[in-house]
Design an enzyme around this catalytic site. Structure first.
Site, PDB file in Angstrom:
ATOM      1  N   SER A 182       0.858  -1.186   0.000  1.00 50.33           N
ATOM      2  CA  SER A 182       0.000   0.000   0.000  1.00 50.33           C
ATOM      3  C   SER A 182       0.895   1.238   0.000  1.00 50.33           C
ATOM      4  O   SER A 182       1.737   1.377  -0.882  1.00 50.33           O
ATOM      5  CB  SER A 182      -0.952  -0.028   1.201  1.00 50.33           C
ATOM      6  OG  SER A 182      -1.860   1.041   1.156  1.00 50.33           O
ATOM      7  N   HIS A 208      -2.446  -1.002  -3.386  1.00 53.18           N
ATOM      8  CA  HIS A 208      -3.548  -0.061  -3.187  1.00 53.18           C
ATOM      9  C   HIS A 208      -3.268   1.247  -3.915  1.00 53.18           C
ATOM     10  O   HIS A 208      -2.359   1.984  -3.550  1.00 53.18           O
ATOM     11  CB  HIS A 208      -3.736   0.239  -1.701  1.00 53.18           C
ATOM     12  CG  HIS A 208      -4.167  -0.932  -0.886  1.00 53.18           C
ATOM     13  ND1 HIS A 208      -4.004  -0.989   0.477  1.00 53.18           N
ATOM     14  CD2 HIS A 208      -4.766  -2.104  -1.232  1.00 53.18           C
ATOM     15  CE1 HIS A 208      -4.480  -2.135   0.936  1.00 53.18           C
ATOM     16  NE2 HIS A 208      -4.936  -2.830  -0.077  1.00 53.18           N
ATOM     17  N   ASP A 304      -4.509  -4.765   5.902  1.00 50.46           N
ATOM     18  CA  ASP A 304      -4.915  -5.619   4.790  1.00 50.46           C
ATOM     19  C   ASP A 304      -3.802  -6.603   4.449  1.00 50.46           C
ATOM     20  O   ASP A 304      -2.653  -6.215   4.253  1.00 50.46           O
ATOM     21  CB  ASP A 304      -5.247  -4.750   3.567  1.00 50.46           C
ATOM     22  CG  ASP A 304      -5.886  -5.543   2.438  1.00 50.46           C
ATOM     23  OD1 ASP A 304      -6.460  -6.616   2.712  1.00 50.46           O
ATOM     24  OD2 ASP A 304      -5.818  -5.087   1.284  1.00 50.46           O
TER      25      ASP A 304
END
Length: 375
Positions: A182, A208, A304
């Site tokens: 991310s 992400h 995540d």
């Protein structure tokens, strides 16, 4: 005497923000958004790079929000100079145009912590909270301790010559590499991917970022690497040397093992999911074939991928996590490490080699356990 969380936060000095944007409307909008979070304090505004430079010389700031497209010196050029002269956390503001997406990916590669999309349809409370959180998290970081420019573009014919041996070859042994990242992931992936075998196990990545950015990022990586880099396509067999990025199409990307090897498939987004595509969804889809999988979780905000990596580790996968020292945001790898999901915690410059060696070791094991017919 009892004190709640908000009272405690009020005693923590607010992070100082400098807004740099040539649009007065955007500056006013962003100032209003950031003023809603007591952890942040807008201490200055600048309409161009020269004003920003002069302000930084005279006043301390913990983070800068920087427009990519400005008259005179562009935000991208200013970012490059800033990272050389005085590295500090920068969050870019970008439009969703093709040009804006390409520049945003370049900015993330050159040291920007994050990139926020400019609003297109008015004020949104959820968007406001997301922006505040991302600016605050950026202010709490330091520029990644990576050597900028390592992932320079190769001559155009070099990747093509190296790809020839891998083109069209199925991955019959079933080995697979999965990566989740991310915030800070662009520069982290550019450090990891060049060290993988260009003719080795296919790689599937969830990074992400907005969909247009992912398309620009995949094209950038495809120019840089000998591997074949592209966005995932449903039902297409994964080949040796493939590097596949989950697209931002409002659906999650999973992997599934078929007779002819691994494929990607898309599944509907769960409204409860914080991210789409989700690292957890990708990781969990490979649990049934975990012993064939090596998996890495890189820098990023949140958690995540942590639960998915834990399930993979418990089922026999080899797992790697980026360490705190080289993470731009030690969030996702921290949670995974805390759960016991990370078997090998390494600095970013060692993860690519470790992933490559883990697949080589798997191949050697497979050769030793394969029965040889009697002559």
């Amino acid at each position: 005497m009892h004190s709640d969380t908000n009272e405690h936060q009020s005693h923590v000095p607010a992070k100082k923000v400098l807004i740099v944007d040539d649009s007065r409307v955007i500056r006013m909008w962003l100032r209003t958004v950031l003023a809603s979070d007591r952890r942040l304090e807008v201490v200055g505004e600048a309409s161009d790079a020269v004003e920003a430079r002069d302000y930084i010389r005279a006043n301390p700031a913990d983070v800068i929000t920087l427009d990519i497209e400005m008259p005179g010196m562009s935000g991208l050029e200013f970012l490059t100079r800033l990272m050389r002269a005085r590295p500090m956390p920068v969050v870019m503001l970008s439009s969703l145009t093709s040009k804006g997406s390409d520049a945003a990916v370049q900015a993330l590669s050159r040291g920007a912590i994050d990139c926020i999309l400019k609003p297109t349809d008015g004020y949104d409370l959820d968007l406001s909270r997301d922006i505040c959180e991302r600016v605050y998290q950026a202010a709490c970081t330091r520029p990644a301790s990576l050597k900028r420019g390592e992932a320079t573009e190769k001559p155009a014919d070099a990747p093509m010559m190296q790809r020839a041996s891998a083109l069209g070859q199925p991955c019959r042994r079933g080995s697979l590499i999965l990566i989740g990242a991310s915030t800070g992931g662009v520069s982290a992936l550019e450090a990891v991917l060049p060290k993988l075998d260009p003719d080795g196990a296919p790689v599937v990545i969830v990074q992400h970022m907005p969909g247009n950015f992912l398309e620009s990022f995949s094209q950038r990586l495809d120019r840089q690497l000998p591997q074949n880099v592209k966005l995932a396509e449903e039902g297409v067999p994964l080949r040796r040397g493939d590097v596949i990025l989950a697209p931002g199409i409002g659906k999650h990307t999973e992997v599934v093992r078929r007779m002819d090897g691994w494929q990607c498939r898309f599944v509907a987004n769960d409204p409860a999911a914080l991210h789409c595509p989700s690292v957890d969804t990708l990781f969990l889809s490979a649990v049934s074939e975990a012993k064939k999988v090596s998996v890495a979780i890189l820098t990023g905000l949140g958690k995540d991928g942590a639960q998915g990596m834990l399930k993979l580790a418990e089922a026999g996968a080899t797992t790697f996590g980026q360490d705190e020292e080289t993470s731009v945001v030690y969030g996702m790898p921290r949670v995974a490490f805390g759960l016991g999901a990370v078997q090998h915690q390494l600095p970013i410059h060692k993860i690519g080699e470790a992933l490559r060696e883990s697949k080589n070791a798997s191949a050697r094991t497979a050769r030793r356990t394969t029965k040889v017919p009697l002559q």
